[in-house]
Write an enzyme that holds these catalytic residues in place. Structure first.
Site, short mmCIF file in Angstrom:
data_model
loop_
_atom_site.label_atom_id
_atom_site.label_comp_id
_atom_site.label_asym_id
_atom_site.label_seq_id
_atom_site.Cartn_x
_atom_site.Cartn_y
_atom_site.Cartn_z
CB SER A 42 -24.14 31.73 -28.59
OG SER A 42 -23.83 32.78 -29.50
CE1 TYR A 66 -25.36 35.03 -24.56
CE2 TYR A 66 -24.13 35.03 -26.62
CZ TYR A 66 -25.27 34.70 -25.91
OH TYR A 66 -26.30 34.04 -26.54
N1 NAP Z 1 -31.53 35.61 -30.20
C1 NAP Z 1 -30.31 35.34 -30.62
O1 NAP Z 1 -29.81 35.93 -31.59
C2 NAP Z 1 -29.50 34.27 -29.95
C3 NAP Z 1 -28.32 33.83 -30.60
C4 NAP Z 1 -27.58 32.83 -30.02
C5 NAP Z 1 -27.98 32.24 -28.86
N2 NAP Z 1 -29.11 32.69 -28.23
C6 NAP Z 1 -29.48 31.98 -27.00
O2 NAP Z 1 -30.78 31.43 -27.17
C7 NAP Z 1 -31.46 31.30 -25.92
C8 NAP Z 1 -32.82 31.96 -26.02
O3 NAP Z 1 -32.62 33.32 -26.37
P1 NAP Z 1 -33.78 34.27 -26.92
O4 NAP Z 1 -33.19 35.05 -28.03
O5 NAP Z 1 -35.02 33.50 -27.13
O6 NAP Z 1 -33.90 35.24 -25.65
P2 NAP Z 1 -35.11 36.17 -25.14
O7 NAP Z 1 -35.92 36.61 -26.29
O8 NAP Z 1 -34.45 37.18 -24.28
O9 NAP Z 1 -35.97 35.15 -24.23
C9 NAP Z 1 -35.34 34.62 -23.10
C10 NAP Z 1 -36.22 33.60 -22.43
O10 NAP Z 1 -35.47 33.07 -21.33
C11 NAP Z 1 -36.13 33.40 -20.12
N3 NAP Z 1 -35.16 33.80 -19.12
C12 NAP Z 1 -34.30 34.84 -19.14
N4 NAP Z 1 -33.58 34.88 -18.00
C13 NAP Z 1 -34.01 33.82 -17.26
C14 NAP Z 1 -33.67 33.32 -15.99
N5 NAP Z 1 -32.75 33.92 -15.23
N6 NAP Z 1 -34.33 32.21 -15.54
C15 NAP Z 1 -35.28 31.60 -16.28
N7 NAP Z 1 -35.65 32.05 -17.48
C16 NAP Z 1 -35.03 33.15 -17.97
C17 NAP Z 1 -37.09 34.52 -20.43
O11 NAP Z 1 -38.19 34.42 -19.52
P3 NAP Z 1 -38.89 35.68 -18.77
O12 NAP Z 1 -39.27 36.68 -19.80
O13 NAP Z 1 -40.05 35.04 -18.10
O14 NAP Z 1 -37.88 36.21 -17.80
C18 NAP Z 1 -37.49 34.18 -21.87
O15 NAP Z 1 -38.49 33.20 -21.88
C19 NAP Z 1 -30.51 31.95 -24.90
O16 NAP Z 1 -29.76 30.94 -24.26
C20 NAP Z 1 -29.60 32.81 -25.76
O17 NAP Z 1 -28.37 33.05 -25.14
C21 NAP Z 1 -29.88 33.68 -28.75
#
Ligand code: NAP
Length: 246
Positions: free
Chosen positions: A141, A155
């Site tokens: 992140s 985080y």
């Molecule tokens: N969105 C942002 O602005 C942002 C910014 C910086 C970094 N990130 C990082 O990017 C990555 C993806 O984020 P996103 O925004 O796509 O999140 P999201 O929309 O919440 O999707 C999360 C994904 O990870 C899976 N997941 C969550 N907890 C899990 C666990 N304990 N074990 C296995 N799978 C799990 C979920 O699967 P299920 O639904 O099946 O549980 C879903 O497929 C993360 O590492 C996040 O920290 C996001």
């Protein structure tokens, strides 16, 4: 020939958000893609079915990243099924914010187990199955580099751990011809951080471009790193945040 033809990829947390976009993009480039999920079983199975309709092979594995045993078992299942893992994308992550005084040891354990320990354990388990030319890519992140408000300390701490991990692993695996990199997104429109959410307007105010990224932006960078053209990039963190940290 597509650039990832004959490659096997594993993406953690591939049922929604960035992970789902990464799964689709890697598959579109010819890779066989396995991915993990926890809660979104229906979405996971739908993605496998959709990819099959367009001629792609995908495998959905229920594996909670909060359990290093489940994550390691998922890696072993992919290696057993397909014989190797060419590309590992450590994407699964959780985010929650609350006042520092309200944090508990359980909060710490959960955040670190999913965002750090699972990345470490999945990567360790993958090494014996990853041939020369392999790619390890983790999703960190931009908050590892800049924290603009309160409530996100834990985080940010979890994501900054991935910087040292990436650099160390790049040294460990460079001699085997394997690259290790960290993609650090800024605000990206997903369930985790919708671009119409409570804090979205404030976050956009910090961004040079003034708008959120979308999952395709992140999937594009990951796919580039996974491909031939990304082969000389290793041990680095690539921030993709619309100028948030500028
Ligand atoms: N969105 C942002 O602005 C942002 C910014 C910086 C970094 N990130 C990082 O990017 C990555 C993806 O984020 P996103 O925004 O796509 O999140 P999201 O929309 O919440 O999707 C999360 C994904 O990870 C899976 N997941 C969550 N907890 C899990 C666990 N304990 N074990 C296995 N799978 C799990 C979920 O699967 P299920 O639904 O099946 O549980 C879903 O497929 C993360 O590492 C996040 O920290 C996001």
């Amino acid at each position: 020939m597509k650039q990832l033809e004959n490659k096997v990829a594993l993406v953690t947390g591939g049922s929604r958000g960035m992970g789902a976009a990464i799964v689709k993009r890697l598959a579109a480039q010819g890779a066989t893609v396995a991915f993990t999920y926890v809660k979104s079983a229906e979405k996971a199975q739908q993605m496998v079915a959709d990819l099959a309709l367009s001629g792609h092979t995908a495998l959905a594995i229920e594996a909670d990243s909060a359990s290093h045993i489940a994550v390691t078992a998922a890696v072993e299942q992919v290696a057993t099924t397909y014989g190797r893992i060419d590309i590992l994308v450590n994407n699964a992550g959780i985010y929650f914010r609350k006042p520092l005084a309200d944090h508990s040891a359980a909060d710490y354990d959960l955040m670190m187990d999913v965002n750090v320990k699972a990345v470490f354990m999945a990567s360790l388990a993958t090494i014996p199955h990853m041939p020369t030319g392999g790619r390890m890519i983790s999703i960190g992140s931009n908050l590892a580099g800049r924290v603009v408000g309160t409530g996100a300390t834990l985080y940010a701490m979890s994501k900054s751990a991935l910087i040292g991990f990436t650099k160390g692993m790049a040294r460990e695996l460079g001699p085997k011809g394997i690259t290790v990199n960290l993609v650090q997104p800024g605000p990206t429109n997903t369930d985790m951080n919708p671009d119409s959410g409570e804090h979205a307007a404030a976050l956009k105010g910090f961004m040079a471009l003034g708008h959120y990224g979308n999952v395709e932006d992140i999937a594009g960078l990951v796919t580039f790193l996974a491909g031939k053209e990304g082969g000389f990039i290793t041990g680095t963190e690539l921030t993709i945040d619309g100028g948030f940290n500028t």
